[in-house]
Design a protein around this motif. Sequence first.
Motif, PDB file in Angstrom:
ATOM      1  N   ASP A 102       0.824  -1.209   0.000  1.00 52.16           N
ATOM      2  CA  ASP A 102       0.000   0.000   0.000  1.00 52.16           C
ATOM      3  C   ASP A 102       0.863   1.266   0.000  1.00 52.16           C
ATOM      4  OD1 ASP A 102       0.598  -1.080   2.705  1.00 52.16           O
ATOM      5  OD2 ASP A 102      -0.321   0.780   3.426  1.00 52.16           O
ATOM      6  N   SER A 149      -1.223  -4.975   2.726  1.00 53.46           N
ATOM      7  CA  SER A 149      -1.102  -3.940   3.760  1.00 53.46           C
ATOM      8  C   SER A 149      -1.234  -4.538   5.160  1.00 53.46           C
ATOM      9  CB  SER A 149      -2.190  -2.879   3.558  1.00 53.46           C
ATOM     10  OG  SER A 149      -3.479  -3.463   3.689  1.00 53.46           O
ATOM     11  N   HIS A 206      -5.079  -6.031  -5.466  1.00 52.79           N
ATOM     12  CA  HIS A 206      -4.971  -5.629  -4.073  1.00 52.79           C
ATOM     13  C   HIS A 206      -5.563  -6.759  -3.231  1.00 52.79           C
ATOM     14  CE1 HIS A 206      -5.130  -1.111  -5.340  1.00 52.79           C
ATOM     15  NE2 HIS A 206      -3.960  -1.685  -5.610  1.00 52.79           N
ATOM     16  N   SER A 250      -4.689   4.070   3.575  1.00 53.04           N
ATOM     17  CA  SER A 250      -4.173   2.839   2.956  1.00 53.04           C
ATOM     18  C   SER A 250      -5.315   1.916   2.543  1.00 53.04           C
ATOM     19  CB  SER A 250      -3.233   2.114   3.923  1.00 53.04           C
ATOM     20  OG  SER A 250      -1.975   2.742   3.954  1.00 53.04           O
TER      21      SER A 250
END
Length: 284
Positions: A102, A149, A206, A250
């Motif tokens: 991130d 993250s 992601h 984030s």
Amino acid sequence: MKVLVTGYTGQLGYDVVQEGIKRGISMVGIGREDLDITNEAEVCQYVQRVNPDVIIHCAAYTAVDKAEDDKETCWNVNVLGTKFITTVAKKVNAKLMYISTDYVFDGKGREPFREFDKPDPLGYYGLTKYEGEKIVRALLEEHFIIRISWVFGINGHNFIKTMLRLSETRNELNVVGDQYGSPTYTFDLARLLIDMIQTEKYGVYHASNEGFCTWAEFASEIFQQANKDVRVNAISTEEYPTRAIRPKNSRMSKQKLNDYGFEPLPKWQDALKHYLNELAQEVK
């Protein structure tokens, strides 16, 4: 299928290897004592000898504050190391999965960053990880880039272990309450990554557990689930200065995981519960 995993001694690398073994996949996990990824000749020789079908590149310089001062080491590991791994992956015709972060984003705004949003790193660590992404894209047409993250796993240091350690001697803690993101349990993430490498659904993804929170909210949930009587005071980023600037936002959109039919990771609260149980089993 033979899978080579760099960064095996870290949280994610360890769980990826364990997940692959559980599924009967031939896994080769290596740490820095096995291979210096900043040595091009060594990388080329080692990988050609192993001759993997897939390389999952978890190894990275992740000390974000130290990176601001030790730029040479950070660059060598995150940029040159990635270049050498990517080059030899192409040579042996192996699929490559590059683990990013991130921190490639500037942390502005409140909306989740999308997979195609342009990175703009705030600090040197994020810059080197983005340079790694660019190398992977330039050298290999078919690749996976996975941005993650707030990672926690059984093997290594993380925020949860720090909070639990502090709770032994403190009944009140100040924790940053204006940085938002998604905690990511490496046990859950490893299952997704092993699913992914068995496909040709290449691209940028992601990947984190579902839901968003601040560090202060995360800490409160840790203490609640662990039955620790600790008061958490949410403070601002400015009240907790660090060498490297942390992104305040984030949040990352995981739309692409859904679009390509991958199963979402569990909610971060459920992941935390599983992890605390895993920690308790380790103590026994």
